[in-house]
Design a protein around this motif. Structure first.
Motif, PDB file in Angstrom:
ATOM      1  N   TRP A 218      52.572   3.492 -53.340  1.00 17.14           N
ATOM      2  CA  TRP A 218      52.321   3.738 -54.757  1.00 17.14           C
ATOM      3  C   TRP A 218      53.220   4.835 -55.329  1.00 17.14           C
ATOM      4  O   TRP A 218      53.264   5.036 -56.538  1.00 17.14           O
ATOM      5  N   VAL A 219      53.898   5.568 -54.472  1.00 18.99           N
ATOM      6  CA  VAL A 219      54.715   6.695 -54.923  1.00 18.99           C
ATOM      7  C   VAL A 219      56.179   6.265 -55.000  1.00 18.99           C
ATOM      8  O   VAL A 219      56.775   5.900 -53.993  1.00 18.99           O
ATOM      9  N   SER A 220      56.739   6.322 -56.206  1.00 14.73           N
ATOM     10  CA  SER A 220      58.159   6.029 -56.366  1.00 14.73           C
ATOM     11  C   SER A 220      58.924   7.282 -56.773  1.00 14.73           C
ATOM     12  O   SER A 220      60.132   7.355 -56.611  1.00 14.73           O
ATOM     13  N   GLU A 221      58.191   8.275 -57.294  1.00 11.50           N
ATOM     14  CA  GLU A 221      58.795   9.535 -57.706  1.00 11.50           C
ATOM     15  C   GLU A 221      57.791  10.659 -57.503  1.00 11.50           C
ATOM     16  O   GLU A 221      56.606  10.497 -57.786  1.00 11.50           O
ATOM     17  N   ILE A 222      58.283  11.796 -57.015  1.00  9.60           N
ATOM     18  CA  ILE A 222      57.436  12.974 -56.836  1.00  9.60           C
ATOM     19  C   ILE A 222      57.748  13.920 -57.982  1.00  9.60           C
ATOM     20  O   ILE A 222      58.885  14.357 -58.141  1.00  9.60           O
ATOM     21  N   THR A 223      56.729  14.190 -58.804  1.00  7.50           N
ATOM     22  CA  THR A 223      56.905  15.011 -59.993  1.00  7.50           C
ATOM     23  C   THR A 223      55.972  16.217 -59.959  1.00  7.50           C
ATOM     24  O   THR A 223      55.057  16.287 -59.131  1.00  7.50           O
ATOM     25  N   MET A 224      56.180  17.136 -60.898  1.00 10.18           N
ATOM     26  CA  MET A 224      55.329  18.325 -60.990  1.00 10.18           C
ATOM     27  C   MET A 224      53.892  17.978 -61.361  1.00 10.18           C
ATOM     28  O   MET A 224      52.993  18.790 -61.177  1.00 10.18           O
ATOM     29  N   GLN A 225      53.642  16.773 -61.835  1.00 12.96           N
ATOM     30  CA  GLN A 225      52.263  16.344 -62.111  1.00 12.96           C
ATOM     31  C   GLN A 225      51.442  16.260 -60.832  1.00 12.96           C
ATOM     32  O   GLN A 225      50.218  16.266 -60.883  1.00 12.96           O
TER      33      GLN A 225
END
Length: 95
Positions: free
Chosen positions: A74-81
């Motif tokens: 489910w993770v395609s990008e790791i963001t500060m959220q």
């Protein structure tokens, strides 16, 4: 760390890590883990939330991010959220 994918990080997944997340990890040092919470995926230092043998490690800059096998698809990008916003984290624990 020994995983079902072998020793250490593996480039099996192409997950983008936002620049501000890289800066965040550089400031705090060490490796991190994305784990599952009722609020969704959360990025935590491994000294707070240790990696599990079933996690998938990915290399990001000079860090390793261990991603829960339940989150990896489910993770395609790791963001500060994904970084928890609790006041005591930055002050008391140096996280």
């Amino acid at each position: 760390m020994e995983t079902e994918y072998g020793n250490g990080p593996t480039p099996l997944f192409d997950i983008k890590v936002a620049d501000d997340v890289l800066e965040y990890m550089d400031e705090r040092g060490g490796d991190f883990r994305i784990s599952t919470t009722c609020s969704g995926p959360v990025l935590m230092p491994v000294r707070v939330r240790p990696a599990k043998s079933t996690d998938i490690p990915i290399r990001s800059g000079s860090h390793v991010i261990y991603i829960s096998r339940y989150q990896i698809e489910w993770v395609s990008e790791i963001t500060m959220q994904m970084v928890p916003r609790l006041p005591y984290f930055d002050c008391e624990n140096g996280l």
